[in-house]
Design a protein around this motif. Structure first.
Motif, short mmCIF file in Angstrom:
data_model
loop_
_atom_site.label_atom_id
_atom_site.label_comp_id
_atom_site.label_asym_id
_atom_site.label_seq_id
_atom_site.Cartn_x
_atom_site.Cartn_y
_atom_site.Cartn_z
N MET A 1 0.82 -1.18 0.00
CA MET A 1 0.00 0.00 0.00
C MET A 1 0.86 1.24 0.00
SD MET A 1 -3.29 -0.24 2.20
CE MET A 1 -4.70 -0.49 1.31
N SER A 2 0.23 2.37 0.27
CA SER A 2 0.97 3.62 0.25
C SER A 2 1.45 3.99 1.64
CB SER A 2 0.13 4.76 -0.30
OG SER A 2 -1.21 4.48 -0.36
N ASP A 3 2.29 5.00 1.66
CA ASP A 3 2.84 5.51 2.91
C ASP A 3 1.75 6.27 3.65
OD1 ASP A 3 4.46 6.39 4.87
OD2 ASP A 3 5.62 7.76 3.62
N PRO A 4 1.52 5.97 4.97
CA PRO A 4 0.44 6.62 5.70
C PRO A 4 0.65 8.11 5.90
CG PRO A 4 1.56 4.98 7.10
CD PRO A 4 2.19 4.97 5.76
N LYS A 5 1.87 8.58 5.83
CA LYS A 5 2.13 10.01 6.04
C LYS A 5 1.68 10.82 4.83
CE LYS A 5 6.01 9.11 9.04
NZ LYS A 5 7.42 9.13 9.23
N LYS A 6 1.75 10.24 3.67
CA LYS A 6 1.31 10.94 2.46
C LYS A 6 -0.17 10.69 2.29
CE LYS A 6 5.36 10.54 -0.47
NZ LYS A 6 5.78 10.00 -1.74
N SER A 7 -0.83 11.57 1.66
CA SER A 7 -2.24 11.30 1.36
C SER A 7 -2.27 10.40 0.14
CB SER A 7 -2.98 12.60 1.14
OG SER A 7 -2.60 13.19 -0.06
N PRO A 8 -3.09 9.37 0.17
CA PRO A 8 -3.11 8.40 -0.93
C PRO A 8 -3.71 9.01 -2.18
CG PRO A 8 -4.67 7.80 0.82
CD PRO A 8 -3.96 9.03 1.25
N ASP A 9 -3.23 8.52 -3.28
CA ASP A 9 -3.72 8.95 -4.59
C ASP A 9 -5.09 8.31 -4.81
OD1 ASP A 9 -3.89 9.88 -7.17
OD2 ASP A 9 -2.74 8.21 -8.00
N PRO A 10 -6.12 9.07 -5.14
CA PRO A 10 -7.47 8.52 -5.31
C PRO A 10 -7.54 7.46 -6.42
CG PRO A 10 -7.56 10.91 -5.24
CD PRO A 10 -6.12 10.53 -5.24
N ASP A 11 -6.83 7.64 -7.50
CA ASP A 11 -6.86 6.67 -8.60
C ASP A 11 -6.26 5.34 -8.15
OD1 ASP A 11 -8.10 8.43 -10.31
OD2 ASP A 11 -6.20 9.19 -11.14
N GLN A 12 -5.18 5.45 -7.39
CA GLN A 12 -4.54 4.23 -6.89
C GLN A 12 -5.46 3.52 -5.91
OE1 GLN A 12 -0.81 4.92 -4.89
NE2 GLN A 12 -0.33 2.74 -4.79
N LEU A 13 -6.13 4.26 -5.06
CA LEU A 13 -7.08 3.66 -4.11
C LEU A 13 -8.22 2.97 -4.86
CD1 LEU A 13 -7.42 6.29 -1.25
CD2 LEU A 13 -6.47 4.00 -1.10
N ARG A 14 -8.72 3.62 -5.89
CA ARG A 14 -9.81 3.02 -6.67
C ARG A 14 -9.35 1.70 -7.31
NH1 ARG A 14 -10.72 8.58 -8.48
NH2 ARG A 14 -12.45 9.37 -7.23
N ALA A 15 -8.15 1.69 -7.83
CA ALA A 15 -7.62 0.48 -8.47
C ALA A 15 -7.47 -0.64 -7.44
CB ALA A 15 -6.28 0.77 -9.13
N GLU A 16 -6.97 -0.33 -6.26
CA GLU A 16 -6.83 -1.34 -5.19
C GLU A 16 -8.20 -1.86 -4.77
OE1 GLU A 16 -4.49 0.15 -1.93
OE2 GLU A 16 -2.73 0.45 -3.19
N ILE A 17 -9.17 -0.95 -4.66
CA ILE A 17 -10.53 -1.36 -4.27
C ILE A 17 -11.12 -2.30 -5.32
CG2 ILE A 17 -12.89 -0.51 -3.95
CD1 ILE A 17 -11.64 1.96 -2.57
N GLU A 18 -10.95 -1.97 -6.60
CA GLU A 18 -11.48 -2.82 -7.67
C GLU A 18 -10.83 -4.20 -7.64
OE1 GLU A 18 -14.02 -2.46 -9.81
OE2 GLU A 18 -14.44 -0.66 -8.63
N GLN A 19 -9.51 -4.23 -7.43
CA GLN A 19 -8.81 -5.52 -7.38
C GLN A 19 -9.29 -6.34 -6.19
OE1 GLN A 19 -4.54 -5.24 -7.17
NE2 GLN A 19 -4.29 -7.46 -7.16
N THR A 20 -9.46 -5.70 -5.05
CA THR A 20 -9.94 -6.40 -3.85
C THR A 20 -11.36 -6.92 -4.08
OG1 THR A 20 -8.58 -4.95 -2.47
CG2 THR A 20 -10.33 -6.18 -1.38
N ARG A 21 -12.19 -6.12 -4.73
CA ARG A 21 -13.57 -6.55 -5.03
C ARG A 21 -13.56 -7.80 -5.93
NH1 ARG A 21 -16.66 -0.90 -6.32
NH2 ARG A 21 -16.97 -0.26 -4.15
N ALA A 22 -12.70 -7.78 -6.94
CA ALA A 22 -12.63 -8.90 -7.88
C ALA A 22 -12.18 -10.18 -7.15
CB ALA A 22 -11.68 -8.59 -9.02
N GLU A 23 -11.15 -10.04 -6.32
CA GLU A 23 -10.67 -11.20 -5.56
C GLU A 23 -11.72 -11.71 -4.59
OE1 GLU A 23 -7.07 -9.86 -3.71
OE2 GLU A 23 -5.94 -9.88 -5.59
N LEU A 24 -12.40 -10.79 -3.95
CA LEU A 24 -13.45 -11.16 -3.00
C LEU A 24 -14.61 -11.86 -3.74
CD1 LEU A 24 -14.50 -11.08 -0.10
CD2 LEU A 24 -15.47 -8.83 -0.59
N GLY A 25 -14.95 -11.36 -4.93
CA GLY A 25 -16.02 -12.00 -5.72
C GLY A 25 -15.66 -13.43 -6.09
N GLU A 26 -14.40 -13.65 -6.51
CA GLU A 26 -13.96 -15.01 -6.85
C GLU A 26 -14.01 -15.92 -5.62
OE1 GLU A 26 -10.10 -14.62 -8.60
OE2 GLU A 26 -10.86 -13.55 -10.35
#
Length: 130
Positions: free
Chosen positions: A1-26
């Motif tokens: 994941m990203s460094d907690p001190k920096k604010s996360p990039d929204p696009d990167q968060l969306r991509a991680e969420i989509e990947q997690t959703r896909a894995e969870l669906g499988e």
């Protein structure tokens, strides 16, 4: 994941969420398939039915073949008995219609004819058992 001190990039968060959703669906689909006992039982029952139907068909074919073979053997034995007893039958007919038998005592002629009939029946029975 990203460094907690920096604010996360929204696009990167969306991509991680989509990947997690896909894995969870499988994972959910795999678990659902394992827990669908009805579907698994239906598949096993269908497989068992197919095996039983095939075994019944094979057994029916074997029984039909054995019946045909037995019928052929019985017919052959009956023909053999008929061939072997034909001379005796002709002799009985000739003897029964001869003038000497007509003059002989009726019980003696009947006894001879009965004895020959019994011999013929015994030969037929033995032929069927063979």
């Amino acid at each position: 994941m990203s460094d907690p001190k920096k604010s996360p990039d929204p696009d990167q968060l969306r991509a991680e969420i989509e990947q997690t959703r896909a894995e969870l669906g499988e994972t959910v689909e795999a678990l659902a398939a394992k827990t669908d006992v009805k579907a698994r039982v239906r598949e096993e029952v269908a497989t068992a039915k197919d095996r039983v139907a095939q075994a019944a068909s094979t057994a029916g074919d074997r029984i039909a073949g054995a019946a045909n073979t037995a019928g052929d053997r019985i017919a052959g034995a009956a023909n053999t008995v008929a061939e072997k007893t034909e001379p005796a039958r002709q002799q009985i007919v000739e003897t029964a219609t001869s003038p000497q038998v007509r003059r002989a005592l009726p019980p003696t002629g009947l006894a001879v004819a009965g004895a020959l009939a019994v011999i013929g029946i015994i030969l037929i029975i033995r032929g069927r058992r063979a």
